[in-house]
Design a protein around this motif. Structure first.
Motif, short mmCIF file in Angstrom:
data_model
loop_
_atom_site.label_atom_id
_atom_site.label_comp_id
_atom_site.label_asym_id
_atom_site.label_seq_id
_atom_site.Cartn_x
_atom_site.Cartn_y
_atom_site.Cartn_z
N ALA A 479 0.82 -1.23 0.00
CA ALA A 479 0.00 0.00 0.00
C ALA A 479 0.84 1.27 0.00
N GLY A 480 1.94 1.24 -0.72
CA GLY A 480 2.78 2.43 -0.83
C GLY A 480 3.65 2.71 0.36
N SER A 525 12.68 -17.22 23.90
CA SER A 525 12.92 -17.12 22.47
C SER A 525 13.90 -16.00 22.13
N SER A 526 14.33 -15.98 20.85
CA SER A 526 15.25 -14.96 20.35
C SER A 526 14.81 -14.56 18.95
N SER A 527 14.79 -13.26 18.67
CA SER A 527 14.26 -12.75 17.41
C SER A 527 15.37 -12.22 16.50
N ASP A 528 14.98 -11.90 15.27
CA ASP A 528 15.87 -11.35 14.25
C ASP A 528 16.61 -10.13 14.81
N LYS A 529 17.94 -10.16 14.76
CA LYS A 529 18.72 -9.05 15.32
C LYS A 529 18.79 -7.85 14.37
N ARG A 530 18.40 -8.02 13.12
CA ARG A 530 18.38 -6.88 12.21
C ARG A 530 17.33 -5.86 12.67
N VAL A 531 17.61 -4.61 12.44
CA VAL A 531 16.70 -3.54 12.86
C VAL A 531 15.89 -3.11 11.64
N LEU A 532 14.58 -3.37 11.67
CA LEU A 532 13.70 -3.02 10.57
C LEU A 532 12.78 -1.89 11.02
N ILE A 533 12.76 -0.80 10.28
CA ILE A 533 11.98 0.38 10.66
C ILE A 533 10.99 0.71 9.56
N GLY A 534 9.70 0.70 9.90
CA GLY A 534 8.67 1.10 8.97
C GLY A 534 8.64 2.62 8.81
N LEU A 535 8.44 3.06 7.58
CA LEU A 535 8.49 4.49 7.28
C LEU A 535 7.14 5.06 6.88
N GLY A 536 6.10 4.21 6.81
CA GLY A 536 4.82 4.68 6.33
C GLY A 536 4.93 5.10 4.87
N ASN A 537 4.31 6.19 4.50
CA ASN A 537 4.37 6.68 3.12
C ASN A 537 5.49 7.68 2.91
N GLU A 538 6.41 7.76 3.88
CA GLU A 538 7.53 8.68 3.78
C GLU A 538 8.79 7.95 3.31
N THR A 539 9.84 8.69 3.10
CA THR A 539 11.15 8.11 2.82
C THR A 539 12.11 8.57 3.90
N ALA A 540 13.23 7.87 4.01
CA ALA A 540 14.23 8.20 5.02
C ALA A 540 15.39 8.95 4.38
N THR A 541 15.90 9.96 5.08
CA THR A 541 17.00 10.76 4.55
C THR A 541 18.35 10.40 5.18
N SER A 542 18.32 9.99 6.44
CA SER A 542 19.57 9.68 7.11
C SER A 542 19.32 8.77 8.31
N VAL A 543 20.39 8.16 8.80
CA VAL A 543 20.30 7.34 10.01
C VAL A 543 21.47 7.68 10.92
N THR A 544 21.19 7.75 12.21
CA THR A 544 22.22 7.98 13.21
C THR A 544 22.28 6.76 14.12
N VAL A 545 23.48 6.21 14.30
CA VAL A 545 23.69 5.05 15.16
C VAL A 545 24.47 5.47 16.39
N VAL A 546 23.88 5.28 17.55
CA VAL A 546 24.60 5.48 18.81
C VAL A 546 25.02 4.10 19.30
N TRP A 547 26.31 3.82 19.20
CA TRP A 547 26.82 2.52 19.61
C TRP A 547 26.81 2.40 21.14
N PRO A 548 26.90 1.19 21.67
CA PRO A 548 26.79 1.01 23.13
C PRO A 548 27.80 1.83 23.93
#
Length: 571
Positions: A479-480, A525-548
């Motif tokens: 659905a876009g 249980s243990s889940s997928d360690k990949r980080v998946l982020i839904g964006l809705g109908n928008e797009t993403a411009t950048s990502v910031t990672v704060v490491w531990p």
């Protein structure tokens, strides 16, 4: 509301819906006297659709419960499951835990092949219950820890070729009754440590069954001595972590760091980094919940001061599963627990400053889950609209509950609660529209989430303690809507999995979405360690990672609807 209130009272008077005390009295369910309401406004249409494809996908496995009936407390505990990528081919595999654990290799297209024998797991036999997945030796490959009743196993992944049992060589021993487990770097040395929850002291000489309305059935936990969990420190940063190192790989530091001050009866474990500190949340069965926060070299139990120890009426929960997730996108992760039938399943909203308030009734979670005895749970964005939904597995612990309470059943349906998102902080029961109510009910226990076909829609695997696994393929129309996924790679100062890193995506319209890299949570249980982020109908411009360790990496994003690898910058 009057009809529902009457139902709650009826549940309280039923032996199947309350925990019996050793003195013979009954503990009334925590929902008594609560006028449960729905959030204001009509439900938001939900497009989410799940289809069980376990059989055609090749998950040829069944769980059974050996021994006499009715079930005792050990027989009814259930087992867990996991999504992992043991061979680093970019496709998720599935681990199913039981007396004979099984590993299924995925091809990324919804097909799985049993590789248990090829990967060296057929020698594993024992009362295994839970699992944790994490790269404890930082060689780039997923390792596995199995918890259990009087048994445990640490399986080192030999570069995707096979798993090697290094339990004794590494220095690990079984707990009397180990349940959920989590890999987490508690000391910031770049090596994953291991926490294993402990449940009860239970054996053949202990009471096996208790009378309820003239029927022998499962005893509640307060008939037995409580047990606490164990934190094992990984000393890989100071000693070669190999099978021949004299058994010095992991050391029990539970008491020295203050984690021996637990409530006990631990079943669920979920970890989270908040403000640079490790937060270890434990769901305890009929004991106060625990929320340990790292303070220097020690942990402090903040459950009571933070508002997460009890329900809103000051009672302990029959805590089962647990998970972290930012349900209102305010940048602060909230905490959800599953509990016994006729108990409200609490959502602790994070108010900031280390304080939470219980909001389950206010946001519509309490009512649809009240009559469920729930275990596995995950907060997930099922429709990629950018707002976390909730998936819950349920099933009673008493196999003869229908004889004791005609309103209850042993097998229960899977529940899906859809987050309305921007319209309000509220959840709607979308189980029917997601086609979960049309599936056969199960004895639900473990639940793990992961995108096994890499299409950006979160799927799930669920344990039926007396049946076959349920593999929920997410067939929600796009659905876009857009999404972006991340695979993190720690380099030296951060564990190889990137566990504990926080990712914040900036949307084109200026909004932010924050999620953490973590595989723990749910139940056994243990889940997928990949980080998946839904964006809705928008797009993403950048990502910031704060490491531990607090270092920050910022990247521009040129495209969405794909998975992106992010390596920790070497400094």
């Amino acid at each position: 509301m009057r009809t529902l209130f009457g139902l709650i009272i009826a549940l309280a008077l039923s032996a199947g819906c309350s925990h019996k005390t050793p003195s013979g009295g009954f503990l009334f369910p925590k929902g008594i006297g609560v006028k449960l309401t729905d959030p204001a406004g009509p439900p938001v249409p939900c497009p989410v659709r799940f289809v069980d494809i376990a059989h055609r996908a090749g998950l040829s496995y069944r769980w059974s419960i050996p021994g006499p009936r009715p079930l005792n407390i050990l027989q009814g505990i259930g087992t867990g499951c996991a999504f992992l990528d043991f061979d680093n081919d970019g496709n998720l595999d599935i681990l199913l835990v039981g007396e004979h654990p099984a590993l299924f290799q995925g091809d990324g297209h919804g097909h799985f092949v049993d590789v248990t024998r090829r990967m060296g797991l057929t020698q594993l036999h024992g009362h295994f219950l839970g699992c944790a997945v994490g790269d404890y030796d930082n060689d780039g490959f997923d390792d596995i820890y199995l918890s259990g009743y009087g048994v445990c196993a640490l399986l080192r992944n030999d570069h995707g070729k096979c798993f090697v049992d290094v339990t004794k060589a590494i220095g690990l021993g079984p707990l009397p009754w180990g349940t959920s487990a989590a890999f987490v770097d508690v000391d910031g040395d770049g090596y994953l440590d291991l926490y294993v929850a402990g449940y009860l002291q239970f054996g053949p000489k202990d009471r096996q069954l208790c009378p309820e309305h003239g029927f022998p059935t499962t005893c509640p936990p307060n008939y037995y001595r409580s047990q606490v969990g164990t934190l094992y420190q990984n000393i890989g940063g100071r000693s070669p972590l190999t099978p021949n190192n004299g058994g010095t790989g992991f050391v029990d530091i539970t008491r020295s760091v203050g984690l021996s001050e637990q409530s006990g009866n631990g079943l669920g474990v979920a970890t989270q980094m908040l403000d640079g500190k490790v937060n270890l949340a434990i769901a305890n069965d009929e004991e106060a919940g625990d929320l340990f926060v790292s303070k220097g070299a020690e942990f402090v139990n903040t459950a009571r001061t933070s508002g997460t120890a009890y329900d809103r009426y000051g009672h302990p929960h029959a805590g089962m599963g647990i998970d972290w997730g930012d349900v209102d996108n305010d940048g602060r992760p909230d905490l959800f627990l599953t509990t016994f039938r006729a108990e409200i399943k609490p959502l602790y909203h994070n108010d900031g400053g280390g304080l939470f308030h219980e909001a389950s009734e206010d946001v519509g979670i309490a009512k649809p889950l009240l009559t469920r005895l729930s275990f596995g749970c995950k907060l997930l964005d099922a429709d990629d609209d950018g707002w976390l939904d909730l998936l819950v597995a349920s099933g009673h612990v008493r196999d003869n509950i229908a004889r004791i309470d005609s309103s209850a059943s042993y097998r229960e349906p899977i529940t899906f609660l859809h987050n309305r998102g921007r319209s309000a902080l509220a959840f709607d029961d979308a189980s029917a529209s997601a086609e979960l109510t049309s599936m056969p009910p199960i004895v639900g226990r473990g639940l793990a989430t992961g995108d096994f076909d890499n299409d950006g829609r979160v799927d799930a695997v669920v344990v039926d303690a007396e049946g076959a696994p349920v593999l929920l393929h997410n067939e929600t129309p796009p659905a876009g809507r857009h999404w972006i996924g991340f695979r993190l790679h720690g380099r030296g100062r951060t564990n190889a999995d990137g566990y504990g890193a926080r990712l914040t995506v900036s949307l084109a319209e200026g909004q932010l979405r924050s999620r953490e890299c973590e595989a723990s949570g749910s139940y056994l249980s243990s889940s997928d360690k990949r980080v998946l982020i839904g964006l809705g109908n928008e797009t993403a411009t950048s990502v910031t990672v704060v490491w531990p360790d607090g270092r920050v990496d910022a990247r521009n994003l040129k495209a969405v609807d794909r998975y992106v690898d992010i390596d920790e910058a070497r400094q």
